[in-house]
Design a protein around this motif. Sequence first.
Motif, mmCIF file in Angstrom:
data_model
loop_
_atom_site.group_PDB
_atom_site.id
_atom_site.type_symbol
_atom_site.label_atom_id
_atom_site.label_comp_id
_atom_site.label_asym_id
_atom_site.label_seq_id
_atom_site.Cartn_x
_atom_site.Cartn_y
_atom_site.Cartn_z
ATOM 1 N N ALA A 269 0.842 -1.208 0.000
ATOM 2 C CA ALA A 269 0.000 0.000 0.000
ATOM 3 C C ALA A 269 0.873 1.254 0.000
ATOM 4 C CB ALA A 269 -0.928 -0.012 1.198
ATOM 5 N N ALA A 270 1.950 1.237 0.777
ATOM 6 C CA ALA A 270 2.842 2.399 0.831
ATOM 7 C C ALA A 270 3.541 2.627 -0.510
ATOM 8 C CB ALA A 270 3.871 2.210 1.947
ATOM 9 N N VAL A 271 4.059 1.548 -1.127
ATOM 10 C CA VAL A 271 4.730 1.675 -2.425
ATOM 11 C C VAL A 271 3.740 2.172 -3.479
ATOM 12 C CG1 VAL A 271 5.809 0.361 -4.307
ATOM 13 C CG2 VAL A 271 6.548 -0.001 -1.953
ATOM 14 N N THR A 272 2.533 1.661 -3.461
ATOM 15 C CA THR A 272 1.513 2.098 -4.420
ATOM 16 C C THR A 272 1.194 3.578 -4.238
ATOM 17 O OG1 THR A 272 0.564 -0.118 -4.465
ATOM 18 C CG2 THR A 272 -0.839 1.672 -5.244
ATOM 19 N N ALA A 273 1.061 4.005 -2.989
ATOM 20 C CA ALA A 273 0.713 5.403 -2.710
ATOM 21 C C ALA A 273 1.816 6.358 -3.166
ATOM 22 C CB ALA A 273 0.433 5.585 -1.222
ATOM 23 N N VAL A 274 3.073 6.071 -2.788
ATOM 24 C CA VAL A 274 4.147 6.999 -3.156
ATOM 25 C C VAL A 274 4.433 6.964 -4.654
ATOM 26 C CG1 VAL A 274 5.217 7.053 -0.876
ATOM 27 C CG2 VAL A 274 5.989 5.370 -2.531
ATOM 28 N N THR A 275 4.213 5.833 -5.298
ATOM 29 C CA THR A 275 4.387 5.754 -6.753
ATOM 30 C C THR A 275 3.277 6.526 -7.462
ATOM 31 O OG1 THR A 275 5.429 3.589 -6.525
ATOM 32 C CG2 THR A 275 4.650 4.185 -8.706
ATOM 33 N N ALA A 276 2.053 6.368 -7.017
ATOM 34 C CA ALA A 276 0.925 7.063 -7.631
ATOM 35 C C ALA A 276 1.003 8.576 -7.419
ATOM 36 C CB ALA A 276 -0.385 6.522 -7.082
ATOM 37 N N LEU A 277 1.544 8.999 -6.271
ATOM 38 C CA LEU A 277 1.652 10.429 -5.966
ATOM 39 C C LEU A 277 2.946 11.041 -6.505
ATOM 40 C CD1 LEU A 277 0.337 10.353 -2.287
ATOM 41 C CD2 LEU A 277 -0.900 11.146 -4.323
ATOM 42 N N ASN A 278 3.790 10.220 -7.133
ATOM 43 C CA ASN A 278 5.070 10.687 -7.694
ATOM 44 C C ASN A 278 5.927 11.388 -6.642
ATOM 45 O OD1 ASN A 278 4.557 9.704 -10.298
ATOM 46 N ND2 ASN A 278 3.294 11.497 -10.743
ATOM 47 N N VAL A 279 6.105 10.755 -5.513
ATOM 48 C CA VAL A 279 6.872 11.315 -4.402
ATOM 49 C C VAL A 279 8.338 10.941 -4.552
ATOM 50 C CG1 VAL A 279 7.174 11.285 -1.902
ATOM 51 C CG2 VAL A 279 4.873 11.226 -2.870
ATOM 52 N N GLY A 280 9.204 11.927 -4.519
ATOM 53 C CA GLY A 280 10.661 11.743 -4.517
ATOM 54 C C GLY A 280 11.148 10.813 -5.604
ATOM 55 N N PRO A 281 12.042 9.875 -5.240
ATOM 56 C CA PRO A 281 12.619 8.986 -6.244
ATOM 57 C C PRO A 281 11.585 8.030 -6.850
ATOM 58 C CG PRO A 281 13.321 8.315 -4.059
ATOM 59 C CD PRO A 281 12.589 9.624 -3.907
ATOM 60 N N PHE A 282 10.433 7.871 -6.205
ATOM 61 C CA PHE A 282 9.399 6.977 -6.719
ATOM 62 C C PHE A 282 8.694 7.563 -7.950
ATOM 63 C CE2 PHE A 282 9.941 5.648 -2.330
ATOM 64 C CZ PHE A 282 10.039 4.277 -2.459
ATOM 65 N N ALA A 283 8.928 8.833 -8.220
ATOM 66 C CA ALA A 283 8.321 9.457 -9.405
ATOM 67 C C ALA A 283 8.850 8.824 -10.686
ATOM 68 C CB ALA A 283 8.589 10.962 -9.400
ATOM 69 N N ALA A 284 10.062 8.300 -10.641
ATOM 70 C CA ALA A 284 10.668 7.706 -11.836
ATOM 71 C C ALA A 284 10.177 6.280 -12.100
ATOM 72 C CB ALA A 284 12.188 7.702 -11.687
ATOM 73 N N ILE A 285 9.516 5.680 -11.100
ATOM 74 C CA ILE A 285 9.042 4.296 -11.255
ATOM 75 C C ILE A 285 7.659 4.321 -11.901
ATOM 76 C CG2 ILE A 285 8.391 2.184 -10.043
ATOM 77 C CD1 ILE A 285 10.350 2.982 -7.836
ATOM 78 N N PRO A 286 7.477 3.624 -13.002
ATOM 79 C CA PRO A 286 6.148 3.577 -13.617
ATOM 80 C C PRO A 286 5.189 2.763 -12.732
ATOM 81 C CG PRO A 286 7.669 2.167 -14.827
ATOM 82 C CD PRO A 286 8.474 2.893 -13.790
ATOM 83 N N ASP A 287 3.916 3.076 -12.825
ATOM 84 C CA ASP A 287 2.924 2.374 -12.010
ATOM 85 C C ASP A 287 2.945 0.870 -12.267
ATOM 86 O OD1 ASP A 287 2.177 4.773 -10.942
ATOM 87 O OD2 ASP A 287 0.407 5.029 -12.213
ATOM 88 N N VAL A 288 3.157 0.487 -13.515
ATOM 89 C CA VAL A 288 3.210 -0.932 -13.841
ATOM 90 C C VAL A 288 4.427 -1.598 -13.184
ATOM 91 C CG1 VAL A 288 4.521 -0.834 -16.005
ATOM 92 C CG2 VAL A 288 2.759 -2.576 -15.700
ATOM 93 N N GLY A 289 5.510 -0.869 -13.009
ATOM 94 C CA GLY A 289 6.693 -1.407 -12.328
ATOM 95 C C GLY A 289 6.401 -1.703 -10.865
ATOM 96 N N ALA A 290 5.681 -0.782 -10.200
ATOM 97 C CA ALA A 290 5.307 -1.007 -8.797
ATOM 98 C C ALA A 290 4.353 -2.186 -8.686
ATOM 99 C CB ALA A 290 4.661 0.250 -8.217
ATOM 100 N N ALA A 291 3.415 -2.288 -9.622
ATOM 101 C CA ALA A 291 2.465 -3.406 -9.606
ATOM 102 C C ALA A 291 3.183 -4.732 -9.831
ATOM 103 C CB ALA A 291 1.391 -3.192 -10.663
ATOM 104 N N ALA A 292 4.149 -4.750 -10.738
ATOM 105 C CA ALA A 292 4.919 -5.969 -11.008
ATOM 106 C C ALA A 292 5.729 -6.382 -9.778
ATOM 107 C CB ALA A 292 5.829 -5.769 -12.209
#
Length: 197
Positions: A140-163
């Motif tokens: 849930a935390a990884v999904t939230a920060v990836t979806a909100l484009n927070v810090g270094p997680f902005a570079a990770i595509p949503d599909v990458g977090a889901a995978a």
Amino acid sequence: MSTTQDSTTTTQTPLGASDADAPTRDELFHVLRNRRRRYAIHHLKRANEPVDVGDLATQVAAWENDVPTEAVTSKQRRRVYNALQQTHVPELDDTGLVETERREVELTERAADLDVYLELVDGRDIPWSEYYLGVGALGAAVTAVTALNVGPFAAIPDVGAAAFLAVAMLVSACANYYYQGANRLGEREKPPELRGE
């Protein structure tokens, strides 16, 4: 006329039991609290056929004394045999977990329900339910920060977090399946509590 059920009767029956005379959870816990009965069930599950009470006593005595079956003394065997014959086998028979015919004992289909009650958690481990709660919270935390484009997680595509989450859950589920299967009665040569893993 009331249609409500007494909650104690519905929570007392074991999972998967359909008939009225199935052992209750209390009866199953009573049966499983005794190490000698657990050893007997373990050996019967591994044999997967009727076992002579004398042979069962020899194997249980070997596990109790941490010796090979060939090294079991007649005194050790006799002590276990008497306990099995007078107490443990009749109790397993009364709960419907075994059938006895003459000197032979065999597990019934009801014995499959026992695995639900035998999740062994080593003192150094956490229960799998807590592990999955942690994986879910991390997901849930990884999904939230990836979806909100927070810090270094902005570079990770949503599909990458889901995978990543899908792979983490798959690996966790495989580990859980292997670990729990290894801790079931009858799955390995020695009962779970004697393996020292």
